[in-house]
Scaffold this active site. Structure first.
Site, PDB file in Angstrom:
ATOM      1  N   GLY A   1       0.838  -1.206   0.000  1.00 29.22           N
ATOM      2  CA  GLY A   1       0.000   0.000   0.000  1.00 29.22           C
ATOM      3  C   GLY A   1       0.870   1.252   0.000  1.00 29.22           C
TER       4      GLY A   1
ATOM      5  N   ARG B   1       0.834  -5.058  -5.174  1.00 32.47           N
ATOM      6  CA  ARG B   1       0.928  -6.230  -4.294  1.00 32.47           C
ATOM      7  C   ARG B   1       1.028  -7.421  -5.241  1.00 32.47           C
ATOM      8  NH1 ARG B   1      -0.574  -4.224   0.778  1.00 32.47           N
ATOM      9  NH2 ARG B   1      -2.244  -2.682   0.798  1.00 32.47           N
TER      10      ARG B   1
ATOM     11  N   ASP C   1       5.156  -4.849   6.076  1.00 42.63           N
ATOM     12  CA  ASP C   1       5.617  -6.199   6.418  1.00 42.63           C
ATOM     13  C   ASP C   1       5.627  -7.155   5.227  1.00 42.63           C
ATOM     14  OD1 ASP C   1       2.899  -6.225   6.370  1.00 42.63           O
ATOM     15  OD2 ASP C   1       2.619  -7.298   8.252  1.00 42.63           O
TER      16      ASP C   1
ATOM     17  N   THR D   1       4.294   2.697   5.596  1.00 41.17           N
ATOM     18  CA  THR D   1       2.892   2.239   5.627  1.00 41.17           C
ATOM     19  C   THR D   1       2.132   3.138   6.587  1.00 41.17           C
ATOM     20  OG1 THR D   1       1.399   0.531   6.503  1.00 41.17           O
ATOM     21  CG2 THR D   1       3.648   0.418   7.280  1.00 41.17           C
TER      22      THR D   1
ATOM     23  N   ASP E   1      -0.141   2.216   8.448  1.00 41.24           N
ATOM     24  CA  ASP E   1      -0.630   1.431   9.596  1.00 41.24           C
ATOM     25  C   ASP E   1       0.240   1.522  10.856  1.00 41.24           C
ATOM     26  OD1 ASP E   1      -2.652   0.650   7.964  1.00 41.24           O
ATOM     27  OD2 ASP E   1      -2.101  -1.458   7.849  1.00 41.24           O
TER      28      ASP E   1
ATOM     29  N   ASP F   1       2.494  -0.461  11.816  1.00 42.25           N
ATOM     30  CA  ASP F   1       2.529  -1.775  12.481  1.00 42.25           C
ATOM     31  C   ASP F   1       3.846  -2.515  12.272  1.00 42.25           C
ATOM     32  OD1 ASP F   1       2.109  -2.100   9.786  1.00 42.25           O
ATOM     33  OD2 ASP F   1       0.625  -3.688   9.986  1.00 42.25           O
TER      34      ASP F   1
ATOM     35  N   ARG G   1      -5.297  -2.755   8.880  1.00 42.75           N
ATOM     36  CA  ARG G   1      -5.729  -4.128   8.608  1.00 42.75           C
ATOM     37  C   ARG G   1      -5.672  -4.984   9.865  1.00 42.75           C
ATOM     38  NH1 ARG G   1      -3.202  -5.848   3.451  1.00 42.75           N
ATOM     39  NH2 ARG G   1      -1.485  -4.929   4.586  1.00 42.75           N
TER      40      ARG G   1
HETATM   41  O1  F6P Z   1      -1.457  -1.550   4.772  1.00 41.89           O
HETATM   42  C1  F6P Z   1      -2.020  -0.332   4.514  1.00 41.89           C
HETATM   43  C2  F6P Z   1      -3.481  -0.467   4.207  1.00 41.89           C
HETATM   44  O2  F6P Z   1      -3.967   0.804   3.878  1.00 41.89           O
HETATM   45  C3  F6P Z   1      -4.320  -1.108   5.307  1.00 41.89           C
HETATM   46  O3  F6P Z   1      -4.660  -0.214   6.327  1.00 41.89           O
HETATM   47  C4  F6P Z   1      -5.501  -1.604   4.523  1.00 41.89           C
HETATM   48  O4  F6P Z   1      -6.118  -2.682   5.179  1.00 41.89           O
HETATM   49  C5  F6P Z   1      -4.888  -2.042   3.235  1.00 41.89           C
HETATM   50  O5  F6P Z   1      -3.692  -1.300   3.083  1.00 41.89           O
HETATM   51  C6  F6P Z   1      -5.771  -1.846   2.026  1.00 41.89           C
HETATM   52  O6  F6P Z   1      -5.098  -2.336   0.910  1.00 41.89           O
HETATM   53  P1  F6P Z   1      -5.603  -2.170  -0.585  1.00 41.89           P
HETATM   54  O7  F6P Z   1      -5.413  -0.733  -0.975  1.00 41.89           O
HETATM   55  O8  F6P Z   1      -4.730  -3.080  -1.359  1.00 41.89           O
HETATM   56  O9  F6P Z   1      -7.049  -2.553  -0.596  1.00 41.89           O
END
Ligand code: F6P
Length: 318
Positions: free
Chosen positions: A5, A66, A97, A120, A122, A124, A166
Site C-alpha cells: 500500500g 501487491r 511487512d 505504511t 498502519d 505496524d 488491517r
Molecule cells: O497496509 C495499509 C493499508 O492501507 C491497510 O490499512 C488496509 O487494510 C490495506 O492497506 C488496504 O489495501 P488495498 O489498498 O490493497 O485494498
C-alpha cells in the site's frame, strides 16, 4: 522500489535514496510497481533531477503493487535474473511487512543485499516508533472526524467512523484521542459489545447529544461496521446512528513535515548502510535516533500499541 500500500512520504524517501546515491557516486535505478515491476525488468535510471519537486507529493512516483507472482519461487528467479541483467547490486525496499517478508525470502535464496525502509500508514512495524505515512494519515483522519463532528452534533447523531488498519489499531487509537472520540475499537483490545452499549448509555445519561466511535477496519467485534451500527441502533433506539468509512482517502495527500523529515533521514541512512556492507536490515526511528533491526525481527516482532491511550480516552469520554 516502493511496494504494498502506498503511503504519504514514500516520494520523500525515494528522493532521499536517489540523492544520497548521487552524493556517494552510486548509480541509482528505480524499480516500478514493486516486486511485479522487478520481475518484469521495469526499471529507470534515476538522477537527482528526476526527484525534483516530489518531496511534497503523496503516492509514489515509482508506483506500487501487491504481487502474487513474487510469492512463487519461479517469480523470484525471474526477479533475480532481471537484477543480474541490469547489474544491480543491492535494493532499498520501501514498504510494510509484506514487502519486508518478500525481501527476506529473496535475500535468503539469492544472498542479495536488501535494506528496508518502513513505509505504511498502519504503523505496524517492529523496530521503529513511526512508519512513513502514519503521521500524515493521522492528521487526515483527525481533520475528517472534525468535520463529521459538525454534522453529528447538528443532528444529535452517533457516528461510527471506520479507519484503516488491517491488523493494527494505531490510527484508530491516536486519531481517536486526537479527535475526541467517545469510544475507540481496536483489534489489540476486545472491549466487547456489552461494554460499548454501556458506555453509550452512560454518555446519553450524562447529557451528551452526539457521539463519535472510531472503529479500526480490522476490528468489528465480529461484525462489519454496518452490522455494528445496526446492532447499536436496535439495542439503543434513543440513538440515531450513521456510518462513515473513510477508506483510501487516508492514504493520499501531501506528507506532513514529520513524515518528510523521517523519510529523508531513513533514506539517507539506508544508502549509507549499504555502503557499510550492511544487509537484510530495516532502518527505523527509535527515540529520535536512527536504529537498525533485522528484517526478520521487523516482520516477526510486535510493535505494541500504547494501551495507556485507551485509559486516557476513557477518562476523556466522561
Ligand atoms: O497496509 C495499509 C493499508 O492501507 C491497510 O490499512 C488496509 O487494510 C490495506 O492497506 C488496504 O489495501 P488495498 O489498498 O490493497 O485494498
Amino acid at each position: 522500489m516502493t511496494s504494498g500500500g502506498d503511503a504519504p512520504g514514500m516520494n520523500a524517501a525515494i528522493r532521499a535514496v536517489v540523492r544520497a546515491c548521487a552524493y556517494y557516486n552510486i548509480e541509482c535505478v528505480g524499480i516500478y510497481r514493486g516486486y511485479q515491476g522487478l520481475m518484469e525488468g521495469d526499471f529507470i535510471t534515476l538522477t537527482s533531477r528526476h526527484v525534483s519537486n516530489i518531496i511534497n507529493r503523496g503516492g509514489t512516483i515509482l508506483k506500487s503493487a501487491r504481487s502474487t507472482e513474487f510469492r512463487t519461487s519461479e517469480g523470484r528467479v525471474k526477479a533475480f535474473q532481471q537484477l543480474k541483467t541490469a547489474e544491480i547490486d543491492a535494493m532499498v525496499l520501501i514498504g510494510g511487512d509484506g514487502t519486508f517478508t518478500g525481501g527476506m525470502i529473496f535475500n535468503s535464496e539469492f544472498n542479495f543485499p536488501c535494506i528496508g525502509i518502513p513505509g505504511t500508514i498502519d504503523n505496524d512495524i517492529f523496530g521503529t516508533n513511526f512508519t512513513i505515512g502514519y503521521d500524515t494519515a493521522l492528521n487526515t483522519v483527525v481533520e475528517v472526524i472534525d468535520k463529521i463532528r459538525d454534522t453529528a452534533s447538528s443532528h444529535n447523531r452517533l457516528f461510527f467512523v471506520e479507519v484503516m488498519g488491517r491488523d493494527a489499531g494505531f490510527i484508530a487509537l491516536n486519531a481517536g484521542v486526537g479527535a475526541g472520540a467517545e469510544e475507540i475499537l481496536i483489534p489489540e483490545e476486545d472491549l466487547g459489545l456489552d461494554r460499548l452499549l454501556e458506555s453509550l448509555k452512560r454518555s446519553k445519561r450524562s447529557g451528551k447529544s452526539s457521539s463519535i466511535v472510531v472503529v479500526t477496519e480490522g476490528e468489528k467485534i465480529g461484525k462489519s461496521v454496518f452490522e455494528l451500527a445496526d446492532y447499536v441502533e436496535e439495542n439503543l433506539p434513543q440513538y440515531e446512528v450513521r456510518v462513515s468509512v473513510l477508506g483510501h482517502m487516508q492514504r493520499g495527500g501531501s506528507p506532513s513535515c514529520f513524515d518528510r523529515v523521517l523519510a529523508t533521514r531513513l533514506g539517507v541512512k539506508a544508502v549509507e548502510l549499504l555502503l557499510d556492507g550492511k544487509n537484510n536490515v530495516m532502518v527505523g526511528l527509535i527515540n529520535n535516533n536512527i536504529e537498525i533491526t533485522e528484517l526478520e525481527n521487523a516482520v516477526k516482532g510486535h510493535h505494541e500499541i500504547n494501551k495507556e491511550l485507551l485509559r486516557v480516552s476513557d477518562i476523556m469520554s466522561i
